[in-house]
Design an enzyme around this catalytic site. Structure first.
Site, PDB file in Angstrom:
ATOM      1  N   GLY A 271       0.803  -1.215   0.000  1.00  0.00           N
ATOM      2  CA  GLY A 271       0.000   0.000   0.000  1.00  0.00           C
ATOM      3  C   GLY A 271       0.838   1.268   0.000  1.00  0.00           C
TER       4      GLY A 271
ATOM      5  N   TYR B  10      -4.145  -5.164  -9.497  1.00  0.00           N
ATOM      6  CA  TYR B  10      -3.824  -5.186 -10.924  1.00  0.00           C
ATOM      7  C   TYR B  10      -4.919  -4.522 -11.750  1.00  0.00           C
ATOM      8  CZ  TYR B  10      -0.351  -8.673  -9.472  1.00  0.00           C
ATOM      9  OH  TYR B  10       0.677  -9.335  -8.865  1.00  0.00           O
TER      10      TYR B  10
END
Length: 168
Positions: A94, A132
């Site tokens: 993150g 993704y």
């Protein structure tokens, strides 16, 4: 912030540790047979065909890696990049390391006129799949991955007769 740099021989042990971490995450903790010597030879031997990039944080600590090789599209007539492993340590996910690594590979592809960057992801790995998709990547619907390995590979490979090497 993430700094991306090419892997060096000094990174081999860190890469191998992260390969083991990835195998554990993918529920295959005992599947890794790679060794520092094999990895070093693959990445830095006489004719390397595998490449790696490292993601570091602002303090210069390695937080992830990408390992890839070239593939070839017969339809496009040019190479592409196959991403074998993308791994970011869980405690720093993150923070942009994975995105920076993938963007680095995309830049290599664009710079070299490659047609694609592709990889596989486990069906159950929803966090990665969502990541993704947010980057604009899409699954290859209608395609399944096949693999010959272990006893099946040995049996099938031994059944073939290869031509003798050319003498020069």
């Amino acid at each position: 912030m993430s700094v991306i740099r090419p892997a060096t021989q000094h990174d081999v042990l860190a890469i191998l540790r992260m390969i083991h971490e990835l195998a554990h995450y993918e529920k295959e903790p005992d599947a890794v047979r790679n060794t520092p010597e094999l990895l070093d030879q693959a990445l830095f031997g006489d004719n390397p065909r595998v490449f790696a990039a490292m993601a570091e944080d602002d303090a210069g600590d390695v937080q992830g890696f990408a390992l890839w090789f070239l593939n070839y599209s017969t339809w496009e007539g040019v190479h592409g990049i196959y991403l074998e492993d993308l791994y970011v340590r869980p405690e720093t996910r993150g923070e942009g390391h994975g995105k920076a690594l993938l963007q680095h590979l995309a830049a290599i592809a664009v710079e070299n006129g490659y047609a694609r960057v592709e990889w596989s992801v486990l069906d159950w790995n929803e966090p990665s799949i969502n990541f993704y998709r947010r980057l604009g990547a899409r699954p290859m619907d209608g395609w399944s991955t096949f693999r010959l390995t272990g006893d099946a590979l040995d049996s099938f490979g031994h059944a073939a007769s290869l031509p003798a090497p050319a003498r020069g």
